[in-house]
Design a protein around this motif. Sequence first.
Motif, PDB file in Angstrom:
ATOM      1  N   LEU A 168      -8.663   1.010  -9.717  1.00 46.35           N
ATOM      2  CA  LEU A 168      -8.627   2.463  -9.854  1.00 46.35           C
ATOM      3  C   LEU A 168      -9.871   2.900 -10.630  1.00 46.35           C
ATOM      4  O   LEU A 168     -10.127   2.399 -11.739  1.00 46.35           O
ATOM      5  CB  LEU A 168      -7.362   2.902 -10.592  1.00 46.35           C
ATOM      6  CG  LEU A 168      -7.246   4.398 -10.932  1.00 46.35           C
ATOM      7  CD1 LEU A 168      -7.295   5.253  -9.665  1.00 46.35           C
ATOM      8  CD2 LEU A 168      -5.969   4.678 -11.732  1.00 46.35           C
ATOM      9  N   MET A 210      -0.086   6.645  -6.802  1.00 50.10           N
ATOM     10  CA  MET A 210      -1.392   7.236  -7.107  1.00 50.10           C
ATOM     11  C   MET A 210      -1.397   8.744  -6.842  1.00 50.10           C
ATOM     12  O   MET A 210      -2.040   9.516  -7.558  1.00 50.10           O
ATOM     13  CB  MET A 210      -2.489   6.549  -6.294  1.00 50.10           C
ATOM     14  CG  MET A 210      -2.721   5.099  -6.669  1.00 50.10           C
ATOM     15  SD  MET A 210      -3.265   4.933  -8.386  1.00 50.10           S
ATOM     16  CE  MET A 210      -3.055   3.165  -8.645  1.00 50.10           C
ATOM     17  N   ARG A 211      -0.657   9.177  -5.844  1.00 49.18           N
ATOM     18  CA  ARG A 211      -0.610  10.615  -5.528  1.00 49.18           C
ATOM     19  C   ARG A 211       0.051  11.414  -6.644  1.00 49.18           C
ATOM     20  O   ARG A 211      -0.216  12.620  -6.801  1.00 49.18           O
ATOM     21  CB  ARG A 211       0.124  10.839  -4.208  1.00 49.18           C
ATOM     22  CG  ARG A 211      -0.684  10.430  -2.977  1.00 49.18           C
ATOM     23  CD  ARG A 211      -0.004  10.906  -1.710  1.00 49.18           C
ATOM     24  NE  ARG A 211      -0.699  10.496  -0.505  1.00 49.18           N
ATOM     25  CZ  ARG A 211      -1.758  11.118   0.007  1.00 49.18           C
ATOM     26  NH1 ARG A 211      -2.247  12.194  -0.618  1.00 49.18           N
ATOM     27  NH2 ARG A 211      -2.331  10.691   1.115  1.00 49.18           N
ATOM     28  N   THR A 263       0.148   3.859  -2.983  1.00 49.97           N
ATOM     29  CA  THR A 263      -0.457   5.164  -2.676  1.00 49.97           C
ATOM     30  C   THR A 263       0.431   6.302  -3.156  1.00 49.97           C
ATOM     31  O   THR A 263      -0.062   7.305  -3.699  1.00 49.97           O
ATOM     32  CB  THR A 263      -0.704   5.292  -1.161  1.00 49.97           C
ATOM     33  OG1 THR A 263      -1.632   4.282  -0.750  1.00 49.97           O
ATOM     34  CG2 THR A 263      -1.289   6.651  -0.820  1.00 49.97           C
ATOM     35  N   TYR A 274      -8.611   2.795  -5.327  1.00 50.95           N
ATOM     36  CA  TYR A 274      -8.445   4.241  -5.360  1.00 50.95           C
ATOM     37  C   TYR A 274      -9.463   4.859  -6.322  1.00 50.95           C
ATOM     38  O   TYR A 274      -9.928   4.201  -7.261  1.00 50.95           O
ATOM     39  CB  TYR A 274      -7.025   4.608  -5.815  1.00 50.95           C
ATOM     40  CG  TYR A 274      -5.950   4.076  -4.909  1.00 50.95           C
ATOM     41  CD1 TYR A 274      -5.427   4.851  -3.873  1.00 50.95           C
ATOM     42  CD2 TYR A 274      -5.457   2.779  -5.067  1.00 50.95           C
ATOM     43  CE1 TYR A 274      -4.439   4.350  -3.031  1.00 50.95           C
ATOM     44  CE2 TYR A 274      -4.482   2.264  -4.229  1.00 50.95           C
ATOM     45  CZ  TYR A 274      -3.972   3.066  -3.210  1.00 50.95           C
ATOM     46  OH  TYR A 274      -3.011   2.570  -2.368  1.00 50.95           O
ATOM     47  N   ARG A 286      -8.931   3.090   1.271  1.00 49.84           N
ATOM     48  CA  ARG A 286      -8.190   2.441   0.186  1.00 49.84           C
ATOM     49  C   ARG A 286      -7.961   0.951   0.436  1.00 49.84           C
ATOM     50  O   ARG A 286      -7.803   0.183  -0.518  1.00 49.84           O
ATOM     51  CB  ARG A 286      -6.863   3.147  -0.058  1.00 49.84           C
ATOM     52  CG  ARG A 286      -5.928   3.205   1.132  1.00 49.84           C
ATOM     53  CD  ARG A 286      -4.757   4.137   0.817  1.00 49.84           C
ATOM     54  NE  ARG A 286      -3.830   4.320   1.921  1.00 49.84           N
ATOM     55  CZ  ARG A 286      -3.980   5.218   2.876  1.00 49.84           C
ATOM     56  NH1 ARG A 286      -5.050   5.983   2.896  1.00 49.84           N
ATOM     57  NH2 ARG A 286      -3.064   5.346   3.830  1.00 49.84           N
ATOM     58  N   LEU A 320      -7.425  12.636  -5.630  1.00 47.49           N
ATOM     59  CA  LEU A 320      -7.787  11.330  -5.085  1.00 47.49           C
ATOM     60  C   LEU A 320      -8.876  11.512  -4.035  1.00 47.49           C
ATOM     61  O   LEU A 320      -8.828  12.434  -3.227  1.00 47.49           O
ATOM     62  CB  LEU A 320      -6.574  10.651  -4.455  1.00 47.49           C
ATOM     63  CG  LEU A 320      -5.477  10.176  -5.409  1.00 47.49           C
ATOM     64  CD1 LEU A 320      -4.247   9.726  -4.635  1.00 47.49           C
ATOM     65  CD2 LEU A 320      -5.986   9.040  -6.299  1.00 47.49           C
ATOM     66  N   GLU A 339       0.785  -1.248   0.000  1.00 42.41           N
ATOM     67  CA  GLU A 339       0.000   0.000   0.000  1.00 42.41           C
ATOM     68  C   GLU A 339       0.811   1.289   0.000  1.00 42.41           C
ATOM     69  O   GLU A 339       0.515   2.212  -0.784  1.00 42.41           O
ATOM     70  CB  GLU A 339      -0.977  -0.025   1.188  1.00 42.41           C
ATOM     71  CG  GLU A 339      -1.835   1.221   1.315  1.00 42.41           C
ATOM     72  CD  GLU A 339      -1.147   2.328   2.100  1.00 42.41           C
ATOM     73  OE1 GLU A 339      -1.291   3.509   1.692  1.00 42.41           O
ATOM     74  OE2 GLU A 339      -0.466   2.019   3.087  1.00 42.41           O
ATOM     75  N   LEU A 393      -9.344   8.260   0.381  1.00 39.50           N
ATOM     76  CA  LEU A 393      -8.110   7.532   0.689  1.00 39.50           C
ATOM     77  C   LEU A 393      -8.179   6.760   1.998  1.00 39.50           C
ATOM     78  O   LEU A 393      -7.471   5.771   2.185  1.00 39.50           O
ATOM     79  CB  LEU A 393      -6.926   8.504   0.731  1.00 39.50           C
ATOM     80  CG  LEU A 393      -6.208   8.775  -0.588  1.00 39.50           C
ATOM     81  CD1 LEU A 393      -5.086   9.780  -0.384  1.00 39.50           C
ATOM     82  CD2 LEU A 393      -5.666   7.497  -1.205  1.00 39.50           C
TER      83      LEU A 393
END
Length: 297
Positions: free
Chosen positions: A237, A130-131, A127, A181, A146, A140, A123, A143
């Motif tokens: 996602l 993804m940020r 993460t 996400y 998630r 996002l 994770e 969170l």
Amino acid sequence: MKAAQEMPETYIEPLKQSKKSARHLARSFRKFKPEQFSRRVTGAGWWMRSLTAAVMMIMAVLAPIHVLPTYAAPVDPEESVSPIVTVASAADLRQLRGDKKLTRKEQSRLLALALRRKAALAEPEVTADMRTLERSSAKLQGLDYRLKSTDSLARKITSDADEDQVSLAAAAAGISDVLRYTLTCSDADYSTMVPQAMAALTEKGYRVEKFRNAWGGKFYQGVNVHLMSPAGVRVELQFHTPQSFAVKQASHAVYEIRRNPASSAEEVEEATRLSIAYNAAVVVPEGARAIHWPVAA
């Protein structure tokens, strides 16, 4: 004091042949004062209390490792779910329970724990990736959620196994949203942001297992993607506009009614009507229906 009154007779009974011993024992119990006894015990030396606390702490730390040894060890990203659970300890749990066979519910929970732990290890890195997709018009959402909860995973494993008529292990292996996400993009930038985000993730080593463009559908508006992370963990996602995300959140209750086997036909019919009405109100961004992405072979 009731126990103190009953205990003399318990001990006196075997000593009836010795009246002197019985009288002595009775006098001893009459002199017993619980509050003084408590002070004597709790007033024991600090070193004894410290030793006891240390032993209890060691037992608390080591006991889980003994019961479920695999959960304390690193997980190989390529390791499948079934070996994790098998090694993790069907035998240990049987020994703990004193049974010969785990219940279906316990099997689902073991599988859920293994899935969630593997996702939790990956994770932080996922993460962070993804940020990097966030922009002024792309954020996002949710969170805090998630990671899917263990209870929710266990229920999904059981329901998927029943619905697809497969084993619990097979159902667990098919779950793709343990780590999930949501990226919301403005209507104006949506059609360019989604391809840009997909390109950025594939360049980082993510493999696309499923790409579903559901814009224009009855029950869902948005793009849903299933990815395999570089660490070998499945990631979901979703791409939404602020409006489609709000509708998705608002219609979650009717979605749960539709998928609940305990719902009546009338309840499912009404939930279906409401779900369609919710999604019909969503404005489709220009060019959104044309977005596509190749799936890995």
